[in-house]
Design an enzyme around this catalytic site. Structure first.
Site, PDB file in Angstrom:
ATOM      1  N   ARG A  60       0.784  -1.394  -0.029  1.00  0.00           N
ATOM      2  CA  ARG A  60      -0.112  -0.045   0.031  1.00  0.00           C
ATOM      3  C   ARG A  60       0.894   1.237   0.018  1.00  0.00           C
ATOM      4  NH1 ARG A  60      -3.674   2.767   4.289  1.00  0.00           N
ATOM      5  NH2 ARG A  60      -5.206   3.879   2.981  1.00  0.00           N
ATOM      6  N   ASP A  65       2.823   5.966  -2.887  1.00  0.00           N
ATOM      7  CA  ASP A  65       4.010   6.873  -3.213  1.00  0.00           C
ATOM      8  C   ASP A  65       3.675   7.207  -4.763  1.00  0.00           C
ATOM      9  OD1 ASP A  65       6.370   8.140  -3.608  1.00  0.00           O
ATOM     10  OD2 ASP A  65       7.366   6.198  -3.790  1.00  0.00           O
ATOM     11  N   VAL A  68       1.068   9.699  -6.219  1.00  0.00           N
ATOM     12  CA  VAL A  68       1.508  11.255  -5.978  1.00  0.00           C
ATOM     13  C   VAL A  68       2.706  11.599  -6.440  1.00  0.00           C
ATOM     14  CG1 VAL A  68       1.634  12.855  -3.875  1.00  0.00           C
ATOM     15  CG2 VAL A  68       0.148  11.024  -3.691  1.00  0.00           C
ATOM     16  N   GLY A  70       4.366  10.315  -9.217  1.00  0.00           N
ATOM     17  CA  GLY A  70       5.318   9.128  -9.404  1.00  0.00           C
ATOM     18  C   GLY A  70       6.006   8.529  -8.302  1.00  0.00           C
ATOM     19  N   SER A  74       8.188   9.963  -2.242  1.00  0.00           N
ATOM     20  CA  SER A  74       7.787  11.386  -1.597  1.00  0.00           C
ATOM     21  C   SER A  74       6.920  10.890  -0.239  1.00  0.00           C
ATOM     22  CB  SER A  74       6.869  12.081  -2.466  1.00  0.00           C
ATOM     23  OG  SER A  74       5.712  11.343  -3.157  1.00  0.00           O
ATOM     24  N   HIS A 191      -6.579  -5.689  -2.359  1.00  0.00           N
ATOM     25  CA  HIS A 191      -7.397  -5.945  -1.198  1.00  0.00           C
ATOM     26  C   HIS A 191      -7.303  -7.289  -0.767  1.00  0.00           C
ATOM     27  CE1 HIS A 191      -8.773  -1.485  -1.169  1.00  0.00           C
ATOM     28  NE2 HIS A 191      -7.404  -1.652  -0.981  1.00  0.00           N
ATOM     29  N   ASP A 236     -10.198  -9.242   3.180  1.00  0.00           N
ATOM     30  CA  ASP A 236     -10.894 -10.333   2.628  1.00  0.00           C
ATOM     31  C   ASP A 236     -11.012 -11.576   3.297  1.00  0.00           C
ATOM     32  OD1 ASP A 236      -8.681 -12.034   1.783  1.00  0.00           O
ATOM     33  OD2 ASP A 236      -9.150 -12.206  -0.346  1.00  0.00           O
ATOM     34  N   ASP A 243      -4.159 -14.258  -2.915  1.00  0.00           N
ATOM     35  CA  ASP A 243      -5.040 -15.110  -3.798  1.00  0.00           C
ATOM     36  C   ASP A 243      -6.086 -14.575  -4.414  1.00  0.00           C
ATOM     37  OD1 ASP A 243      -6.811 -14.781  -1.773  1.00  0.00           O
ATOM     38  OD2 ASP A 243      -6.719 -16.682  -0.743  1.00  0.00           O
TER      39      ASP A 243
END
Ligand code: HEM
Ligand code: NAG
Ligand code: NAG
Ligand code: NAG
Length: 315
Positions: A60, A65, A68, A70, A74, A191, A236, A243
């Site tokens: 995540r 990163d 925003v 590229g 940052s 997710h 999940d 998976d």
């Protein structure tokens, strides 16, 4: 004829050498930091061994990163008295995590080859390894990114999708970064791993109607209408394994976020969600390709960059 080809070749080499968004290459550090990939891998293996969720958290971090300005590290910059960075933007504050893992890996990379490898590249490799360690697809990571000297709270607020988004907003948020709807749906499959806080899915489990009743009740048990904002739920039903169960869950109205279930709610992505729910192979291929594409997002040309010594501060 031959001379024309030769001059084209020189023009091509010139463009490759001097273009603002220089082409990334998987062998970028093969001479200057040959141990890089094994150092990152070991750092991620240790972190995921301690806590499986860390594979998800680093994935995540990389997404937040790249969306925003590229993939330029940052998001790793701490705020300063003169710069409000990305860590405290709404989608990130008290939410993104894993900074210490990147710091640890960076320390080891600096010890092996100081001043050579960008924080942005370390994050790109770490995200790939996190996915792989949790059973997901593997891919070759193109390298050669540079680190930004700034971060933008407002751009993070504007560019990152909210869990309350509807399908058309999701499609346009990703289109703004060059992704089509299929790629957006594949990337959302991230997710399949990790956790989410009650405050991000409360309205879904209390107010949405396209949700399986027993599932909503189960999530409500640990996410009251008032309070418990930070209580965690799995994203999940098999959230420590990368998976295709996320998509199976969507077909059963068991998406945790409103935005997740938007991908299977009678709209344009229903067919693709069905395909991914039936074919882990197709999902894995699409996900890996979309991740490589995400990793190619680069800062606007003309942006001043560097190889940071410490991922949290500019040199
Ligand atoms: C499609 C739009 C998306 C929305 C609205 C969204 C939103 C969110 C939110 C609200 C959380 C929970 C954060 C928390 O509770 O602290 C989350 C978690 C997560 N997201 Fe997304 N996300 C999206 C797409 C993506 C993409 C494209 C990726 C990566 C390729 C990704 C990877 C993750 C991961 C791995 C987690 C779990 C993190 C952890 O356990 O620490 N998400 N997302
Ligand atoms: C790397 O370390 C050496 C000494 O260990 C030092 O002299 C040199 O300046 C460092 N290079 C960079 C780019 O930090
Ligand atoms: C989706 O959400 C946006 C922003 O909230 C809104 O303007 C738009 O009307 C919504 N679209 C649909 C189809 O509901
Ligand atoms: C559900 O929707 C109602 C009406 O829009 C709103 O007042 C309420 O706060 C929502 N509840 C949750 C838990 O989001």
């Amino acid at each position: 004829m031959a001379s024309i080809n030769v001059s084209y070749l020189f023009i091509l080499l010139f463009l490759l050498a001097f273009s603002a968004n220089a082409q990334l290459s998987s062998r970028f550090y093969s001479k200057t930091c040959p141990k890089l990939e094994s150092i990152v891998r070991a750092g991620m293996a240790k972190a995921v061994n301690q806590e499986k969720r860390m594979g998800a958290s680093i994935l995540r971090l990389f997404f937040h990163d790249c969306f925003v300005n590229g993939c330029d590290g940052s998001i790793l910059l701490d705020d300063t008295p003169t710069m409000r960075g990305e860590k405290n933007a709404l989608p990130n504050r008290n939410s993104v995590r894993g900074f210490e893992v990147i710091d640890d890996i960076k320390t080891q990379v600096e010890a092996a080859c100081n001043g050579t490898v960008s924080c942005a590249d370390i994050l790109a490799l770490a995200a790939r390894d996190g996915v792989d360690l949790l059973g997901g697809p593997n891919w070759v990571v193109p390298l050669g990114r540079k680190d930004s000297r700034t971060a933008s709270e407002s751009e993070a607020n504007n560019n990152l999708p909210a869990p309350s988004s509807n399908l058309s907003t999701l499609i346009s948020t990703f289109a703004a970064q060059g992704f089509n709807a299929r790629e957006m749906t594949a990337l959302s499959g991230a997710h399949t791993i990790g956790m989410a806080q009650c405050r991000f899915f409360r309205s879904r489990i209390y107010n949405d109607t396209n949700i399986y009743g027993a599932f909503a009740a189960q999530r409500q048990a640990n996410c009251p209408i008032n309070g418990g904002d930070n209580n965690l739920a799995p994203l999940d039903s098999t959230n420590s394994m990368f998976d295709n169960k996320y998509y199976v869950d969507l077909t059963n109205k068991r998406g945790l976020f409103h935005s997740d279930q938007e991908l299977f709610n009678g709209g344009s992505q229903d067919g693709l969600v069905r395909i991914y729910s039936l074919s882990s192979l197709i999902f894995r291929l699409d996900f890996a390709n979309a991740m490589i594409k995400m990793g190619n997002l680069s800062p606007a040309s003309g942006t001043v960059t560097e190889i940071r010594k410490n991922c949290r501060v500019v040199n």
